[in-house]
Design an enzyme around this catalytic site. Structure first.
Site, mmCIF file in Angstrom:
data_model
loop_
_atom_site.group_PDB
_atom_site.id
_atom_site.type_symbol
_atom_site.label_atom_id
_atom_site.label_comp_id
_atom_site.label_asym_id
_atom_site.label_seq_id
_atom_site.Cartn_x
_atom_site.Cartn_y
_atom_site.Cartn_z
ATOM 1 N N CYS A 45 0.858 -1.179 0.000
ATOM 2 C CA CYS A 45 0.000 0.000 0.000
ATOM 3 C C CYS A 45 0.899 1.236 0.000
ATOM 4 C CB CYS A 45 -0.912 -0.001 1.225
ATOM 5 S SG CYS A 45 -1.865 1.536 1.395
ATOM 6 N N ASP A 52 -0.321 -5.663 0.319
ATOM 7 C CA ASP A 52 -1.615 -5.871 -0.323
ATOM 8 C C ASP A 52 -1.531 -7.185 -1.088
ATOM 9 O OD1 ASP A 52 -2.959 -3.549 0.468
ATOM 10 O OD2 ASP A 52 -2.134 -2.386 -1.187
ATOM 11 N N GLU A 69 6.641 -15.857 -22.106
ATOM 12 C CA GLU A 69 7.254 -16.979 -21.404
ATOM 13 C C GLU A 69 6.902 -16.813 -19.928
ATOM 14 O OE1 GLU A 69 9.333 -19.355 -19.150
ATOM 15 O OE2 GLU A 69 10.141 -17.317 -19.128
ATOM 16 N N GLU A 88 -5.101 -0.197 -9.065
ATOM 17 C CA GLU A 88 -5.475 0.411 -10.346
ATOM 18 C C GLU A 88 -4.233 0.685 -11.196
ATOM 19 O OE1 GLU A 88 -8.549 1.760 -7.251
ATOM 20 O OE2 GLU A 88 -6.381 1.460 -7.313
#
Length: 131
Positions: A45, A52, A69, A88
């Site tokens: 975060c 997170d 790959e 995001e």
């Protein structure tokens, strides 16, 4: 990478990488879509510095049989572990990287962050395909 030879496959790598190895394959005329999924994406975060945990799905339409790959993808995603970044931003960055490195006709990336404060965040980024 130009897709000629993967640079990471068969190599000992002890840290994250910033690019994806792309392999040019023959005989995939019917290949219309490739997907990767992981439930083990870790980032930090950017506000709290706490880890997170997220799931990530990449779906892309290869250009001329140029495919990612998977070892290089794992090492690339490892780079988010120590970065303060919102989910995001991860979705957008990964979509851009896949599009750039593969020349894919269409790329969609979905990042679903685990529950934090009772809220689940899902971010979708897309490149190509009329987006």
């Amino acid at each position: 990478m130009d897709g000629a030879e993967p640079s990471l496959l068969g190599q000992t790598v002890r840290g994250p990488v910033e690019q994806l190895d792309v392999i040019a394959t023959a005989g995939v005329d019917l290949l219309r879509e490739v997907s990767f999924h992981t439930d083990e994406l870790v980032s930090m975060c950017p506000i709290t510095g706490q880890p997170d945990l997220s799931s990530l799905t990449i779906t892309y339409v290869p250009d001329d049989g140029r495919i990612i790959e998977s070892k290089s993808l794992k090492l690339y995603l490892w780079g988010f572990r120590e970065r303060g970044i919102f989910c995001e931003q991860i979705a957008s960055e990964v979509a851009g990287r896949v599009a750039t490195d593969t020349g894919a006709d269409r790329v969609t990336v979905v990042v679903r962050q685990a529950v934090r404060g009772g809220i689940v965040t899902t971010a979708t980024a897309a490149v190509g395909g009329g987006t």
